[in-house]
Design an enzyme around this catalytic site. Structure first.
Site, mmCIF file in Angstrom:
data_model
loop_
_atom_site.group_PDB
_atom_site.id
_atom_site.type_symbol
_atom_site.label_atom_id
_atom_site.label_comp_id
_atom_site.label_asym_id
_atom_site.label_seq_id
_atom_site.Cartn_x
_atom_site.Cartn_y
_atom_site.Cartn_z
ATOM 1 N N ILE A 1 25.701 72.476 62.251
ATOM 2 C CA ILE A 1 26.666 72.786 61.190
ATOM 3 C C ILE A 1 27.570 71.623 60.845
ATOM 4 O O ILE A 1 28.386 71.693 59.942
ATOM 5 C CB ILE A 1 27.530 74.023 61.530
ATOM 6 C CG1 ILE A 1 28.090 73.915 62.947
ATOM 7 C CG2 ILE A 1 26.741 75.297 61.334
ATOM 8 C CD1 ILE A 1 29.027 75.053 63.309
ATOM 9 N N GLY A 2 27.473 70.585 61.574
ATOM 10 C CA GLY A 2 28.315 69.442 61.222
ATOM 11 C C GLY A 2 28.134 68.303 62.197
ATOM 12 O O GLY A 2 27.664 68.486 63.315
ATOM 13 N N LYS A 3 28.489 67.155 61.708
ATOM 14 C CA LYS A 3 28.403 65.982 62.580
ATOM 15 C C LYS A 3 29.694 65.200 62.448
ATOM 16 O O LYS A 3 30.124 64.875 61.352
ATOM 17 C CB LYS A 3 27.199 65.137 62.172
ATOM 18 C CG LYS A 3 26.908 64.006 63.132
ATOM 19 C CD LYS A 3 25.439 63.623 63.103
ATOM 20 C CE LYS A 3 25.173 62.395 63.957
ATOM 21 N NZ LYS A 3 25.571 62.571 65.362
ATOM 22 N N GLY B 1 32.242 62.052 64.469
ATOM 23 C CA GLY B 1 32.042 60.729 65.039
ATOM 24 C C GLY B 1 31.515 60.782 66.451
ATOM 25 O O GLY B 1 30.900 59.835 66.932
ATOM 26 N N THR C 1 27.289 66.172 67.492
ATOM 27 C CA THR C 1 26.858 67.168 66.509
ATOM 28 C C THR C 1 27.355 68.546 66.927
ATOM 29 O O THR C 1 27.430 68.850 68.116
ATOM 30 C CB THR C 1 25.316 67.178 66.442
ATOM 31 O OG1 THR C 1 24.887 65.836 66.255
ATOM 32 C CG2 THR C 1 24.806 68.028 65.302
ATOM 33 N N LYS D 1 29.637 71.990 70.479
ATOM 34 C CA LYS D 1 29.700 70.566 70.132
ATOM 35 C C LYS D 1 29.006 69.783 71.237
ATOM 36 O O LYS D 1 29.418 69.839 72.396
ATOM 37 C CB LYS D 1 31.162 70.156 70.014
ATOM 38 C CG LYS D 1 31.393 68.764 69.504
ATOM 39 C CD LYS D 1 32.868 68.642 69.142
ATOM 40 C CE LYS D 1 33.290 67.278 68.728
ATOM 41 N NZ LYS D 1 34.678 67.226 68.295
ATOM 42 N N ASP E 1 46.093 63.709 65.932
ATOM 43 C CA ASP E 1 45.039 63.418 64.959
ATOM 44 C C ASP E 1 44.957 64.529 63.902
ATOM 45 O O ASP E 1 43.892 65.088 63.650
ATOM 46 C CB ASP E 1 43.710 63.252 65.701
ATOM 47 C CG ASP E 1 42.673 62.489 64.884
ATOM 48 O OD1 ASP E 1 43.052 61.836 63.889
ATOM 49 O OD2 ASP E 1 41.477 62.552 65.222
HETATM 50 N N1 LIG Z 1 34.556 75.577 65.771
HETATM 51 C C1 LIG Z 1 33.821 75.223 64.715
HETATM 52 N N2 LIG Z 1 33.304 76.168 63.936
HETATM 53 C C2 LIG Z 1 32.572 75.836 62.855
HETATM 54 N N3 LIG Z 1 32.296 74.577 62.474
HETATM 55 C C3 LIG Z 1 32.802 73.595 63.231
HETATM 56 C C4 LIG Z 1 33.582 73.859 64.381
HETATM 57 N N4 LIG Z 1 33.939 72.679 64.917
HETATM 58 C C5 LIG Z 1 33.424 71.732 64.133
HETATM 59 N N5 LIG Z 1 32.734 72.272 63.115
HETATM 60 C C6 LIG Z 1 32.015 71.558 62.054
HETATM 61 O O1 LIG Z 1 31.485 70.365 62.583
HETATM 62 C C7 LIG Z 1 31.987 69.241 61.877
HETATM 63 C C8 LIG Z 1 32.140 68.096 62.825
HETATM 64 O O2 LIG Z 1 33.167 68.384 63.724
HETATM 65 P P1 LIG Z 1 33.709 67.299 64.736
HETATM 66 O O3 LIG Z 1 34.923 67.872 65.393
HETATM 67 O O4 LIG Z 1 32.604 66.867 65.602
HETATM 68 O O5 LIG Z 1 33.997 66.060 63.813
HETATM 69 P P2 LIG Z 1 35.229 65.465 63.022
HETATM 70 O O6 LIG Z 1 36.530 66.022 63.523
HETATM 71 O O7 LIG Z 1 34.923 65.614 61.585
HETATM 72 O O8 LIG Z 1 35.076 63.938 63.382
HETATM 73 P P3 LIG Z 1 35.824 63.096 64.458
HETATM 74 O O9 LIG Z 1 35.549 63.730 65.785
HETATM 75 O O10 LIG Z 1 35.213 61.770 64.302
HETATM 76 O O11 LIG Z 1 37.269 63.140 64.088
HETATM 77 C C9 LIG Z 1 33.282 69.719 61.252
HETATM 78 O O12 LIG Z 1 33.587 68.984 60.096
HETATM 79 C C10 LIG Z 1 32.975 71.155 60.946
HETATM 80 O O13 LIG Z 1 32.272 71.265 59.742
#
Ligand SMILES: Nc1ncnc2c1ncn2[C@@H]1O[C@H](COP(=O)(O)OP(=O)(O)OP(=O)(O)O)[C@@H](O)[C@H]1O
Length: 635
Positions: A29-31, A33, A36, A51, A149
């Site tokens: 559903i998302g990636k 930094g 995934t 995650k 952050d």
């Molecule tokens: N609890 C969750 N429920 C649904 N989707 C999620 C959840 N956590 C993260 N996501 C999805 O996964 C994506 C990536 O999340 P992640 O926390 O890995 O990255 P980020 O915060 O965008 O990047 P970084 O860690 O680099 O700041 C998010 O933008 C969101 O779409």
């Protein structure tokens, strides 16, 4: 996973694997930094987000541990904070299990095709919810937690688009007795760290003197507090090992000899409970991976240096120069010659400090403390030096650049770089764009960059998510995309407070600054930096300085997302923008406390008077009075 957290073992990992359909692409559903995120359904039917952190990354390991320690360690619950349900350590794999947030991140909604769901009412609610999340962390948690952050991709949305704050990878728990950067360093740390000699400055000393700081000692000191959330990997490894070591303590809840560590926060048990952990596999892998043990002191030192940079070409220069290059790039599009010389391998080499390069890099740095690098290393050494975060956020530079010709500016920067033995980094960024342009889309895509890609100084390009972000997400601006969500070691460019110099403790007022940026982003529906091809638009490139200008000319509502047309509450919008301006004051002490922010948003308190330079913005006092009057009439 055993949701009671008592029998997790290899089964835990297996359950997460089967819950996510073997981490299949269709469940992704998302990636971000660091890894995934997959949608998963646990055996009991609970929907979760899993995650999976990319393994073998030093940064990821640290963020993983921080997340577990800080978010997992919260005793209280808040409806405005995403719940961490558990984590799993399996060999080199690190998994975090969160409550599932069906509408994902604010970033995706705000800048995606689906932006219409974020009508004004929802936006205002999101501002309030994020503020309440920070109120919970700063006021209700004891000791307070600083998120560190706050940005749109860390705000997740539930079924009804209610917001919850997530991602505690850069957060920290405030130590008892912390007053502020100056007090802390002049009184407490320097004395302690210098072993009484008082010669070693503390973490928060000005960046110019950072090279002198014994960061390893600083880290040890900062972690010595029981409640410290700055998790030194060294101390954290000890924590793990400590648990294992205590397996025979009466009432021990640690089971030894399994390959999986999984711990369930929902069970309400404390740290030790339910940890199932193979100490041999884990501690061996861990210490090897992180190069700890006897070298930990030196490691700690290099770690800070490496992340924050100690070179003289700081991120301010980098950003200035990059802005210039973007302007040149959009106007002149003269990339091709440079592109020919580039290769993805070279680009990667220049943009990452890889774990396996750490030792080599340390040696170079030790031999060459100024960081100019040897002839061989010069090609990539400066890249590691660009990350210094101190006061990078100087909107004046945009103004400056807009006043002068970008060519002259660049020339000066080039001369400066060459004098210092640095290579000019700008084309690396551009090459990267081109590389992705070619690889992903051919030449037909908007400006050639995947709308779902973003650039990070730390991580290079990353694919933010698998869903299309839509054309609005791209909207023709390369620059805003790249800087708006660029995570640094301790903050995100454009969202990080200016006083935060990469060497200091994050304090609550740094979160308030980030909240101010976030509010403007939500209200305006655009990123903090937004450079379009037309030079005419440059004055609007920096959201914050544009907002200040509008306040000065008494026209702040021009900032409201034009896609909303007239369908927004003008009073609330003015309130949000004025509040954001108050949060964005350069002096941290002048920014309002989070408790007051929540009250202001609820109409229970006046907005504090804004500084003179923002007049004649809508008279905030009058405005608030009338708002309170309205409210009392309504009551
Ligand atoms: N609890 C969750 N429920 C649904 N989707 C999620 C959840 N956590 C993260 N996501 C999805 O996964 C994506 C990536 O999340 P992640 O926390 O890995 O990255 P980020 O915060 O965008 O990047 P970084 O860690 O680099 O700041 C998010 O933008 C969101 O779409």
């Amino acid at each position: 996973m055993d949701r009671k957290g008592r029998s997790g073992n290899l089964d835990g990992y297996k359950e997460l694997k089967s819950a996510t359909n073997e981490f299949s692409a269709s469940n992704s559903i998302g990636k971000g930094g660091s890894g995934t995120v997959f949608r998963g359904i646990l055996r009991d039917g609970k929907l979760v987000a899993v995650k999976t952190l990319d393994s073998a990354s030093f940064q990821n390991e640290r963020e993983f541990q921080n997340e577990v320690e800080v978010l997992g360690g919260l005793n209280l619950k808040s409806p405005f904070i995403v719940s961490l349900l558990g984590f799993c350590v399996y060999k080199s794999k690190r998994l975090l299990v969160y409550e599932y947030m069906p509408n994902r991140s604010l970033q995706e909604s705000l800048f995606g095709e689906n932006w219409r769901v974020l009508n004004w009412g929802r936006r205002f609610e999101i501002v309030l919810h994020v503020s309440r999340a920070l109120e919970f962390l700063h006021v209700e948690c004891d000791p307070p937690v600083i998120h560190g952050d706050v940005k749109p991709s860390n705000v997740l949305l539930d079924w009804e688009y209610r917001a919850k704050l997530s991602d505690f990878g850069l957060s920290r728990v405030k130590n008892e007795g912390e007053f502020g950067v100056v007090d802390l360093f002049s009184q407490e740390l320097s004395g302690n760290l210098a072993g009484g000699g008082g010669e070693t400055p503390g973490i928060g000393t000005p960046a110019e003197s950072c090279n002198e700081v014994d960061f390893a000692l600083a880290l040890q000191a900062s972690c010595s507090s029981k409640n410290s959330g700055i998790v030194n990997l060294n101390s954290f490894a000890c924590n793990y090992n400590g648990n294992v070591g205590r397996e025979n303590d009466g009432g021990s809840r640690v089971e030894k000899g399994k390959e999986v560590s999984i711990w369930n926060f929902e069970s309400g048990d404390d740290w030790n409970k339910g940890v199932i952990y193979d100490d041999e596999v884990f501690s061996a892998d861990h210490s090897k991976e992180l190069k700890l043990s006897s070298e930990s002191k030196q490691w700690g030192k290099d770690w800070w240096w490496r992340q924050d940079g100690s070179g003289e070409l700081c991120s301010k220069d980098y950003v200035m120069e990059w802005i210039g290059s973007q302007i040149c790039a959009t106007v002149n599009a003269d990339w091709d010659d440079e592109e020919k010389k580039s290769s993805p391998e070279n680009t990667n080499r220049e943009n990452f400090v890889r774990l396996d390069n750490l030792k080599e890099a340390n040696e170079t740095q030790l031999q060459d403390p100024k960081g100019f690098g040897t002839e061989e290393s010069r090609g990539w050494e400066p890249r590691k030096k660009h990350r210094k975060m101190q006061e990078w956020w100087k909107e004046e530079y945009l103004d400056e650049i807009s006043k002068k010709t970008s060519g002259n500016k660049l020339k000066r920067l080039e001369t400066k770089c060459i004098k210092k033995g640095f290579r000019i980094p700008r084309f690396e960024v551009i090459r990267r764009c081109k590389f992705h342009k070619r690889r992903k889309f051919g030449n037909n895509n908007h400006n050639g960059v995947d709308p779902n890609m973003e650039f990070s100084f730390k991580r290079g390009w990353k694919n933010k998510n698998n869903r299309s972000g839509g054309s609005e997400m791209w909207s023709g601006d390369l620059f805003s995309r790249e800087l708006s969500s660029t995570t640094s070691m301790r903050g995100t460019l454009c969202y990080v407070a200016p006083e935060y110099g990469g060497c200091g403790y994050l304090m609550e007022k740094a979160d308030i600054y980030s909240l101010g940026v976030l509010i403007l982003v939500i209200v305006s529906g655009r990123r903090p930096l937004h450079v379009l091809a037309s030079p005419m638009k440059l004055e609007k490139a920096n959201l914050i300085s544009w907002c200040r200008q509008l306040a000065h000319s008494g026209n702040i509502l021009e900032l409201v997302d034009e896609r909303l047309k007239d369908e927004y509450n003008k009073e609330q919008a003015s309130l949000c923008i004025n509040l954001a301006l108050a949060c964005l004051q350069k002096m941290p002490e002048l920014r309002p406390d989070i408790g007051d922010i929540v009250k202001i948003l609820r109409g229970e308190m006046d907005l504090p008077p804004l500084p003179f330079e923002f007049s004649p913005s809508p008279p905030s006092k009058l405005f608030c009075k009338s708002r309170r009057k309205q409210k009392s009439n309504a009551d």
